[in-house]
Design a protein around this motif. Structure first.
Motif, PDB file in Angstrom:
ATOM      1  N   GLY A   1      42.447  46.277  53.862  1.00 56.28           N
ATOM      2  CA  GLY A   1      43.309  45.120  54.068  1.00 56.28           C
ATOM      3  C   GLY A   1      42.577  43.800  54.147  1.00 56.28           C
ATOM      4  O   GLY A   1      43.170  42.789  54.545  1.00 56.28           O
ATOM      5  N   THR A   2      41.291  43.795  53.790  1.00 59.27           N
ATOM      6  CA  THR A   2      40.510  42.554  53.804  1.00 59.27           C
ATOM      7  C   THR A   2      39.849  42.353  52.440  1.00 59.27           C
ATOM      8  O   THR A   2      38.616  42.307  52.334  1.00 59.27           O
ATOM      9  CB  THR A   2      39.434  42.606  54.894  1.00 59.27           C
ATOM     10  OG1 THR A   2      38.593  43.770  54.675  1.00 59.27           O
ATOM     11  CG2 THR A   2      40.057  42.675  56.281  1.00 59.27           C
ATOM     12  N   PRO A   3      40.645  42.221  51.387  1.00 61.50           N
ATOM     13  CA  PRO A   3      40.082  42.123  50.035  1.00 61.50           C
ATOM     14  C   PRO A   3      39.347  40.804  49.821  1.00 61.50           C
ATOM     15  O   PRO A   3      39.595  39.811  50.512  1.00 61.50           O
ATOM     16  CB  PRO A   3      41.316  42.227  49.139  1.00 61.50           C
ATOM     17  CG  PRO A   3      42.425  41.682  49.972  1.00 61.50           C
ATOM     18  CD  PRO A   3      42.125  42.136  51.373  1.00 61.50           C
ATOM     19  N   ASP A   4      38.439  40.803  48.853  1.00 56.63           N
ATOM     20  CA  ASP A   4      37.796  39.566  48.427  1.00 56.63           C
ATOM     21  C   ASP A   4      38.855  38.653  47.811  1.00 56.63           C
ATOM     22  O   ASP A   4      39.921  39.119  47.400  1.00 56.63           O
ATOM     23  CB  ASP A   4      36.715  39.862  47.391  1.00 56.63           C
ATOM     24  CG  ASP A   4      35.535  40.625  47.989  1.00 56.63           C
ATOM     25  OD1 ASP A   4      35.507  40.792  49.226  1.00 56.63           O
ATOM     26  OD2 ASP A   4      34.655  41.055  47.217  1.00 56.63           O
ATOM     27  N   PRO A   5      38.581  37.348  47.710  1.00 56.32           N
ATOM     28  CA  PRO A   5      39.555  36.431  47.096  1.00 56.32           C
ATOM     29  C   PRO A   5      40.000  36.877  45.707  1.00 56.32           C
ATOM     30  O   PRO A   5      41.160  36.664  45.320  1.00 56.32           O
ATOM     31  CB  PRO A   5      38.792  35.099  47.052  1.00 56.32           C
ATOM     32  CG  PRO A   5      37.836  35.180  48.205  1.00 56.32           C
ATOM     33  CD  PRO A   5      37.418  36.621  48.262  1.00 56.32           C
ATOM     34  N   ASP A   6      39.083  37.476  44.957  1.00 56.44           N
ATOM     35  CA  ASP A   6      39.436  37.968  43.627  1.00 56.44           C
ATOM     36  C   ASP A   6      39.493  39.503  43.612  1.00 56.44           C
ATOM     37  O   ASP A   6      39.321  40.122  42.567  1.00 56.44           O
ATOM     38  CB  ASP A   6      38.421  37.495  42.589  1.00 56.44           C
ATOM     39  CG  ASP A   6      37.011  37.974  42.905  1.00 56.44           C
ATOM     40  OD1 ASP A   6      36.757  38.393  44.063  1.00 56.44           O
ATOM     41  OD2 ASP A   6      36.154  37.949  42.000  1.00 56.44           O
ATOM     42  N   GLY A   7      39.738  40.097  44.776  1.00 61.83           N
ATOM     43  CA  GLY A   7      39.677  41.556  44.894  1.00 61.83           C
ATOM     44  C   GLY A   7      41.025  42.235  44.846  1.00 61.83           C
ATOM     45  O   GLY A   7      41.237  43.243  45.545  1.00 61.83           O
ATOM     46  N   SER A   8      41.931  41.714  44.033  1.00 62.26           N
ATOM     47  CA  SER A   8      43.232  42.361  43.871  1.00 62.26           C
ATOM     48  C   SER A   8      43.085  43.612  43.010  1.00 62.26           C
ATOM     49  O   SER A   8      42.022  43.882  42.444  1.00 62.26           O
ATOM     50  CB  SER A   8      44.218  41.405  43.202  1.00 62.26           C
ATOM     51  OG  SER A   8      43.802  41.117  41.874  1.00 62.26           O
ATOM     52  N   PHE A   9      44.172  44.354  42.899  1.00 59.57           N
ATOM     53  CA  PHE A   9      44.184  45.555  42.065  1.00 59.57           C
ATOM     54  C   PHE A   9      43.799  45.208  40.633  1.00 59.57           C
ATOM     55  O   PHE A   9      42.959  45.880  40.027  1.00 59.57           O
ATOM     56  CB  PHE A   9      45.569  46.192  42.118  1.00 59.57           C
ATOM     57  CG  PHE A   9      45.739  47.355  41.180  1.00 59.57           C
ATOM     58  CD1 PHE A   9      45.204  48.588  41.498  1.00 59.57           C
ATOM     59  CD2 PHE A   9      46.441  47.216  39.990  1.00 59.57           C
ATOM     60  CE1 PHE A   9      45.359  49.673  40.641  1.00 59.57           C
ATOM     61  CE2 PHE A   9      46.602  48.295  39.133  1.00 59.57           C
ATOM     62  CZ  PHE A   9      46.062  49.522  39.458  1.00 59.57           C
ATOM     63  N   GLU A  10      44.400  44.136  40.078  1.00 62.05           N
ATOM     64  CA  GLU A  10      44.103  43.753  38.703  1.00 62.05           C
ATOM     65  C   GLU A  10      42.656  43.303  38.555  1.00 62.05           C
ATOM     66  O   GLU A  10      41.987  43.613  37.568  1.00 62.05           O
ATOM     67  CB  GLU A  10      45.049  42.628  38.256  1.00 62.05           C
ATOM     68  CG  GLU A  10      46.507  43.044  38.169  1.00 62.05           C
ATOM     69  CD  GLU A  10      46.714  44.150  37.144  1.00 62.05           C
ATOM     70  OE1 GLU A  10      45.965  44.184  36.147  1.00 62.05           O
ATOM     71  OE2 GLU A  10      47.625  44.978  37.339  1.00 62.05           O
ATOM     72  N   GLY A  11      42.168  42.565  39.550  1.00 61.86           N
ATOM     73  CA  GLY A  11      40.779  42.125  39.487  1.00 61.86           C
ATOM     74  C   GLY A  11      39.800  43.282  39.519  1.00 61.86           C
ATOM     75  O   GLY A  11      38.774  43.257  38.831  1.00 61.86           O
ATOM     76  N   LEU A  12      40.102  44.293  40.301  1.00 60.90           N
ATOM     77  CA  LEU A  12      39.221  45.448  40.399  1.00 60.90           C
ATOM     78  C   LEU A  12      39.241  46.288  39.119  1.00 60.90           C
ATOM     79  O   LEU A  12      38.234  46.918  38.779  1.00 60.90           O
ATOM     80  CB  LEU A  12      39.617  46.303  41.603  1.00 60.90           C
ATOM     81  CG  LEU A  12      39.204  45.702  42.955  1.00 60.90           C
ATOM     82  CD1 LEU A  12      39.854  46.460  44.101  1.00 60.90           C
ATOM     83  CD2 LEU A  12      37.695  45.727  43.106  1.00 60.90           C
ATOM     84  N   LYS A  13      40.366  46.284  38.418  1.00 65.30           N
ATOM     85  CA  LYS A  13      40.384  46.996  37.136  1.00 65.30           C
ATOM     86  C   LYS A  13      39.364  46.399  36.175  1.00 65.30           C
ATOM     87  O   LYS A  13      38.714  47.114  35.419  1.00 65.30           O
ATOM     88  CB  LYS A  13      41.781  46.949  36.522  1.00 65.30           C
ATOM     89  CG  LYS A  13      42.770  47.881  37.204  1.00 65.30           C
ATOM     90  CD  LYS A  13      43.973  48.170  36.293  1.00 65.30           C
ATOM     91  CE  LYS A  13      44.685  46.901  35.910  1.00 65.30           C
ATOM     92  NZ  LYS A  13      45.848  47.188  35.028  1.00 65.30           N
ATOM     93  N   SER A  14      39.226  45.081  36.207  1.00 62.67           N
ATOM     94  CA  SER A  14      38.221  44.430  35.356  1.00 62.67           C
ATOM     95  C   SER A  14      36.812  44.826  35.763  1.00 62.67           C
ATOM     96  O   SER A  14      35.914  44.944  34.923  1.00 62.67           O
ATOM     97  CB  SER A  14      38.379  42.907  35.429  1.00 62.67           C
ATOM     98  OG  SER A  14      39.656  42.499  34.954  1.00 62.67           O
ATOM     99  N   ASP A  15      36.597  45.046  37.055  1.00 67.04           N
ATOM    100  CA  ASP A  15      35.285  45.501  37.522  1.00 67.04           C
ATOM    101  C   ASP A  15      34.900  46.827  36.870  1.00 67.04           C
ATOM    102  O   ASP A  15      33.739  47.038  36.497  1.00 67.04           O
ATOM    103  CB  ASP A  15      35.291  45.681  39.044  1.00 67.04           C
ATOM    104  CG  ASP A  15      35.276  44.352  39.786  1.00 67.04           C
ATOM    105  OD1 ASP A  15      35.150  43.302  39.127  1.00 67.04           O
ATOM    106  OD2 ASP A  15      35.399  44.375  41.016  1.00 67.04           O
TER     107      ASP A  15
END
Length: 208
Positions: free
Chosen positions: A144-158
């Motif tokens: 529950g403490t994601p990075d500013p760009d740590g959304s589900f969609e952002g993590l898919k790019s990772d």
């Protein structure tokens, strides 16, 4: 008297010649044997070096194969966990699968670092750092403490970037093993999509 002296001298010369010939023959034989021994030693040393090179190549090949397998497993379980977070269905069992894959991956990387070439070692270190960062970001999202760009969609790019980094690492490994350039890259489909849902699990949302 003169004839006797001449005969004696001839006998002495003959005996001396025979002795000298025998000594020279023995020296020549010793030299030939020494040269033959040196050639055998050089041949045995070259054979030993070839065997060591083959054994070293085999060790590196096995280590690289294990690294690739552990990477795929870790990445798959980490992506599965990301989908589980997205569905709000995280369980202790799901987290343990990720942790088990992570431990296995770290152990395999540690072994590979002992035998990898300098070029491959640099790739291994970079991959380890990248995987650790993606793991941290996924777990931050789950807590529950994601990075500013740590959304589900952002993590898919990772995960896409992880796959691209792995392709570079694999190419370096192939070169190190003498396989040349990586002309037979796998299709990029797997690097652009998350894995399909497991049998019996709820259908996942379509990737955008």
């Amino acid at each position: 008297m003169g004839s006797a002296l001449i005969g004696l001298a001839a006998a002495v010369v003959g005996v001396t010649g025979t002795l000298i010939a025998s000594v020279l023959s023995q020296r020549l034989l010793a030299r030939v044997q020494a040269e033959q021994f040196d050639r055998q030693q050089l041949s045995a040393e070259a054979q030993w070096r070839r065997e060591q090179e083959v054994a070293e190549l085999s060790r590196r090949r096995d280590g690289y194969m294990q690294v690739n397998a552990s990477f795929r497993r870790y990445r798959t379980h980490l992506m599965d966990f990301l989908w589980t977070i997205q569905k709000g269905a995280v369980t202790p069992e799901a987290r343990e699968r990720v942790e088990e894959a992570r431990r296995d991956h770290h152990a395999t990387f540690a072994q590979a670092q002992l035998i990898a070439s300098t070029a491959v070692l640099a790739e291994l270190d970079g991959m380890t750092a990248a995987l650790s960062e993606v793991y941290r970001r996924v777990m931050s999202l789950e807590e529950g403490t994601p990075d500013p760009d740590g959304s589900f969609e952002g993590l898919k790019s990772d995960f896409d970037r992880l796959w691209e980094r792995w392709e570079g690492m694999r190419a370096t490994m192939r070169t190190d093993l003498g396989a040349g350039s990586d002309h037979d890259r796998e299709r990029r489909t797997d690097s652009r999509q998350l894995p399909p849902p497991r049998p019996g699990s709820p259908e996942r949302p379509r990737a955008t």
